[in-house]
Design an enzyme around this catalytic site. Structure first.
Site, PDB file in Angstrom:
ATOM      1  N   ASP A 353      -6.993  -0.429   2.749  1.00  0.00           N
ATOM      2  CA  ASP A 353      -7.008   0.882   1.773  1.00  0.00           C
ATOM      3  C   ASP A 353      -5.958   0.664   0.464  1.00  0.00           C
ATOM      4  O   ASP A 353      -5.471   1.770   0.317  1.00  0.00           O
ATOM      5  CB  ASP A 353      -6.299   1.870   2.641  1.00  0.00           C
ATOM      6  CG  ASP A 353      -7.202   2.069   4.014  1.00  0.00           C
ATOM      7  OD1 ASP A 353      -8.540   2.062   3.774  1.00  0.00           O
ATOM      8  OD2 ASP A 353      -6.437   2.297   5.018  1.00  0.00           O
ATOM      9  N   SER A 378      -3.223   1.962  -4.203  1.00  0.00           N
ATOM     10  CA  SER A 378      -3.213   2.559  -2.662  1.00  0.00           C
ATOM     11  C   SER A 378      -4.305   3.698  -2.941  1.00  0.00           C
ATOM     12  O   SER A 378      -4.441   4.519  -3.755  1.00  0.00           O
ATOM     13  CB  SER A 378      -1.977   3.427  -2.536  1.00  0.00           C
ATOM     14  OG  SER A 378      -2.145   4.217  -1.425  1.00  0.00           O
ATOM     15  N   ARG A 379      -5.351   3.391  -2.229  1.00  0.00           N
ATOM     16  CA  ARG A 379      -6.524   4.503  -2.094  1.00  0.00           C
ATOM     17  C   ARG A 379      -6.300   5.380  -1.428  1.00  0.00           C
ATOM     18  O   ARG A 379      -7.154   6.410  -1.452  1.00  0.00           O
ATOM     19  CB  ARG A 379      -7.635   3.544  -1.586  1.00  0.00           C
ATOM     20  CG  ARG A 379      -7.875   2.450  -2.360  1.00  0.00           C
ATOM     21  CD  ARG A 379      -9.328   1.472  -2.012  1.00  0.00           C
ATOM     22  NE  ARG A 379      -9.502   0.436  -2.730  1.00  0.00           N
ATOM     23  CZ  ARG A 379      -9.213  -0.689  -2.272  1.00  0.00           C
ATOM     24  NH1 ARG A 379      -8.744  -1.083  -1.009  1.00  0.00           N
ATOM     25  NH2 ARG A 379      -9.485  -1.978  -3.088  1.00  0.00           N
ATOM     26  N   VAL A 380      -5.136   5.832  -0.695  1.00  0.00           N
ATOM     27  CA  VAL A 380      -4.941   7.059  -0.278  1.00  0.00           C
ATOM     28  C   VAL A 380      -3.966   7.787  -1.208  1.00  0.00           C
ATOM     29  O   VAL A 380      -4.000   8.975  -1.548  1.00  0.00           O
ATOM     30  CB  VAL A 380      -3.883   6.941   1.127  1.00  0.00           C
ATOM     31  CG1 VAL A 380      -3.266   8.159   1.569  1.00  0.00           C
ATOM     32  CG2 VAL A 380      -4.636   6.167   2.184  1.00  0.00           C
TER      33      VAL A 380
END
Length: 520
Positions: A353, A378-380
């Site tokens: 992620d 950061s894909r969050v």
């Protein structure tokens, strides 16, 4: 807890063949940690077998013998099976009897593992005696489905300003740490473990550090550092050193994931660090070639992607119905000359992620950690940040990316206009502020206060080269003179108007005192 135990029992029952009568085979040939076995027609993948030199004892008696050598079935063939030997392969010879155990490879898990150093089979290697009060869990399990998960929205603070501000990690996330050898990948992971000491005990994650193919001296030093800092009180170390068989290096990450899942299913948070998966892939390639599996790209077997995906998919943030626990994964991948387009790096980047990309050039310039802001993500994102950190860190990443471009341009320009000079100075101050020495993670509230000071121009009165020392003095000042403001940020996880006013008052007092001391 009963439902968790029942789920594990059901899984084992579903996957374990029922043996109406004991099935045995014979070792046809052995070499390089692989045994070719005749017989065992009903064996299943990942089943354990026992290499038994005697013929006059029952299976129960053989299992109780602690000197026994075990194997793991990995190839099912027409005329027999091939198994990797778990342990000293010199104990296995042609003509030796092999007995099916009728169960998948499982390891002991439990709270009593905390503070211990174990091998991938869950056996202690720290000389502190046996580990009691454990239960067995299969080392390979199906990952939780989408409906059993909840969104990742609780931060896992690393204590590293650059990461918590720009590349936040959430509990249940999979964030890759990638870079060349010797650029500080392990340092980030260990600092993250150390920083959990500043978290409240009720929400402190159990940390699992998996050392794959590392020097034993390096792992021993890490354990000593964690012990000295008091971090082994909530840490488990799984070690498969470079001197261990390839099978151990292949199994070590799965052992770490299984131990982490035990705590996740208790409703707790766990953090597992795989250091590093490049070496696991190499060990798997070695085993696959010896098992006569067809090689593919870069001589890796075709299922090497599946190797890492089924491991990393086990990281999760569970729903409230499942207890609400989480397992966060920080895999580490080593690149060659910064080449992230190689086979294994691209595989793991696509599974995770987000990634923290460390550059050797930045490391050599003295930047710590040497994070390449442009390639790190950061894909969050801000979902895994507190309101306080979200408020103070909004513009940092864009500012640093622009500064990198200006810095490259500056090398070819003899004189710069005032506006460009100001932006370059601001970028240099920001870079200096984000510098952080090894083993010195900061509590979240101190990070928020320092970053607030940087983005609001409180370091502008210092030369860019003085920013790091000014920041250290500011940390000491806040701990002495504005402790109640830090405590308020820590409790509320936000910076409201009242807190901001108090923080600005403290920062003004710091600047005034620093200016007067320079004048004196």
């Amino acid at each position: 807890m009963e439902s968790i135990i029942k789920r594990i029992e059901d899984e084992i029952a579903a996957l374990t063949p029922i043996l109406r009568e004991e099935e045995t085979g014979v070792v046809r040939s052995t070499g390089d940690g692989i045994a070719e076995i005749d017989g065992l027609e009903n064996a299943v993948m990942n089943e354990m077998v026992l290499f038994d030199p005697t013929f006059d004892r029952t299976l129960e008696e053989a299992i109780k013998d602690e000197t026994q050598t075990y194997g793991l079935v990995l190839n099912l063939e027409e005329d027999g099976v091939r198994a990797v030997i778990l342990g000293d392969s010199s104990n296995v010879y042609e003509g030796m009897r092999v007995r099916r155990l009728g169960r998948l490879l499982s390891i002991p898990v439990g709270d009593s593992l905390v503070g211990r150093v174990v091998n991938p089979l869950g056996e202690p290697v720290d000389g502190k005696g046996p580990i009691l009060k454990t239960t067995l869990m299969p080392i390979e399990r199906e990952a939780y489905g989408v409906m059993d998960r909840s969104p990742v929205n609780v931060p896992l603070h690393t204590g590293i300003k650059a990461i918590d501000a720009m590349i936040p990690i959430g509990r249940g996330q999979r964030e890759l740490i990638i870079g060349d050898r010797g650029v500080g990948k392990t340092t980030i992971a260990i600092d993250t473990i150390l920083n959990q000491k500043s978290e409240p005990e009720a929400t402190r994650p159990i940390c699992i550090y998996v050392a794959i193919g590392q020097k034993e001296s390096k792992t021993a030093r890490i354990v000593a550092d964690l012990t000295e800092a008091g971090a082994m009180d909530y840490t488990i170390v799984v070690t498969a050193p470079a001197s261990s068989p390839a099978a151990f290096q292949f199994l070590a990450p799965f052992a770490g994931a299984t131990i982490g899942e035990h705590f996740m299913e208790q409703g707790k948070d766990a953090l597992v660090i795989y250091d590093d998966l490049s070496k696991q892939a190499v060990a798997y390639r070695q085993m696959a070639l010896l098992l006569r599996r067809p090689p593919g790209r870069e001589a890796y077997p075709g299922d090497v992607f599946y190797l890492h995906s089924r491991l990393l998919e086990r990281a999760a943030k569970l729903s409230k119905e499942k207890g609400g626990g989480s397992l966060t994964a920080l895999p580490i991948i080593e690149t060659q000359e910064g080449d992230i387009s190689a086979y294994i790096p691209t595989n793991v980047i696509s599974i995770t992620d987000g990634q923290i990309f460390l550059l050797a050039d930045l490391f050599n310039k003295g930047q710590r950690p040497a994070i390449d802001v442009g390639n790190s993500v950061s894909r969050v994102g801000s979902s895994a940040q507190t309101k306080a950190m979200k408020k103070v860190s909004g513009k940092i990443k864009l500012e640093l990316a622009q500064f990198r471009e200006l810095e490259a341009f500056m090398q070819f320009a003899s004189d710069l206009d005032a506006d460009t000079k100001k932006r370059i100075d601001s970028g240099q101050r920001m870079t200096q502020m984000l510098n952080q020495p090894q083993g010195k993670p900061l509590p979240f509230e101190t990070e928020a206060a320092v970053i607030f000071a940087a983005v609001n121009g409180y370091f502008d009165s210092f030369e860019p080269s003085q920013t790091s020392s000014a920041e250290v003095h500011l940390q000491d000042f806040l701990q002495r003179e504005a402790k109640e403001v830090l405590e308020k940020i820590s409790e509320t996880k936000t910076i409201d108007e009242e807190t901001e006013t108090q923080l600005r008052t403290a920062l003004d007092a710091f600047i005034k005192r620093t200016a007067s001391s320079h004048t004196a």
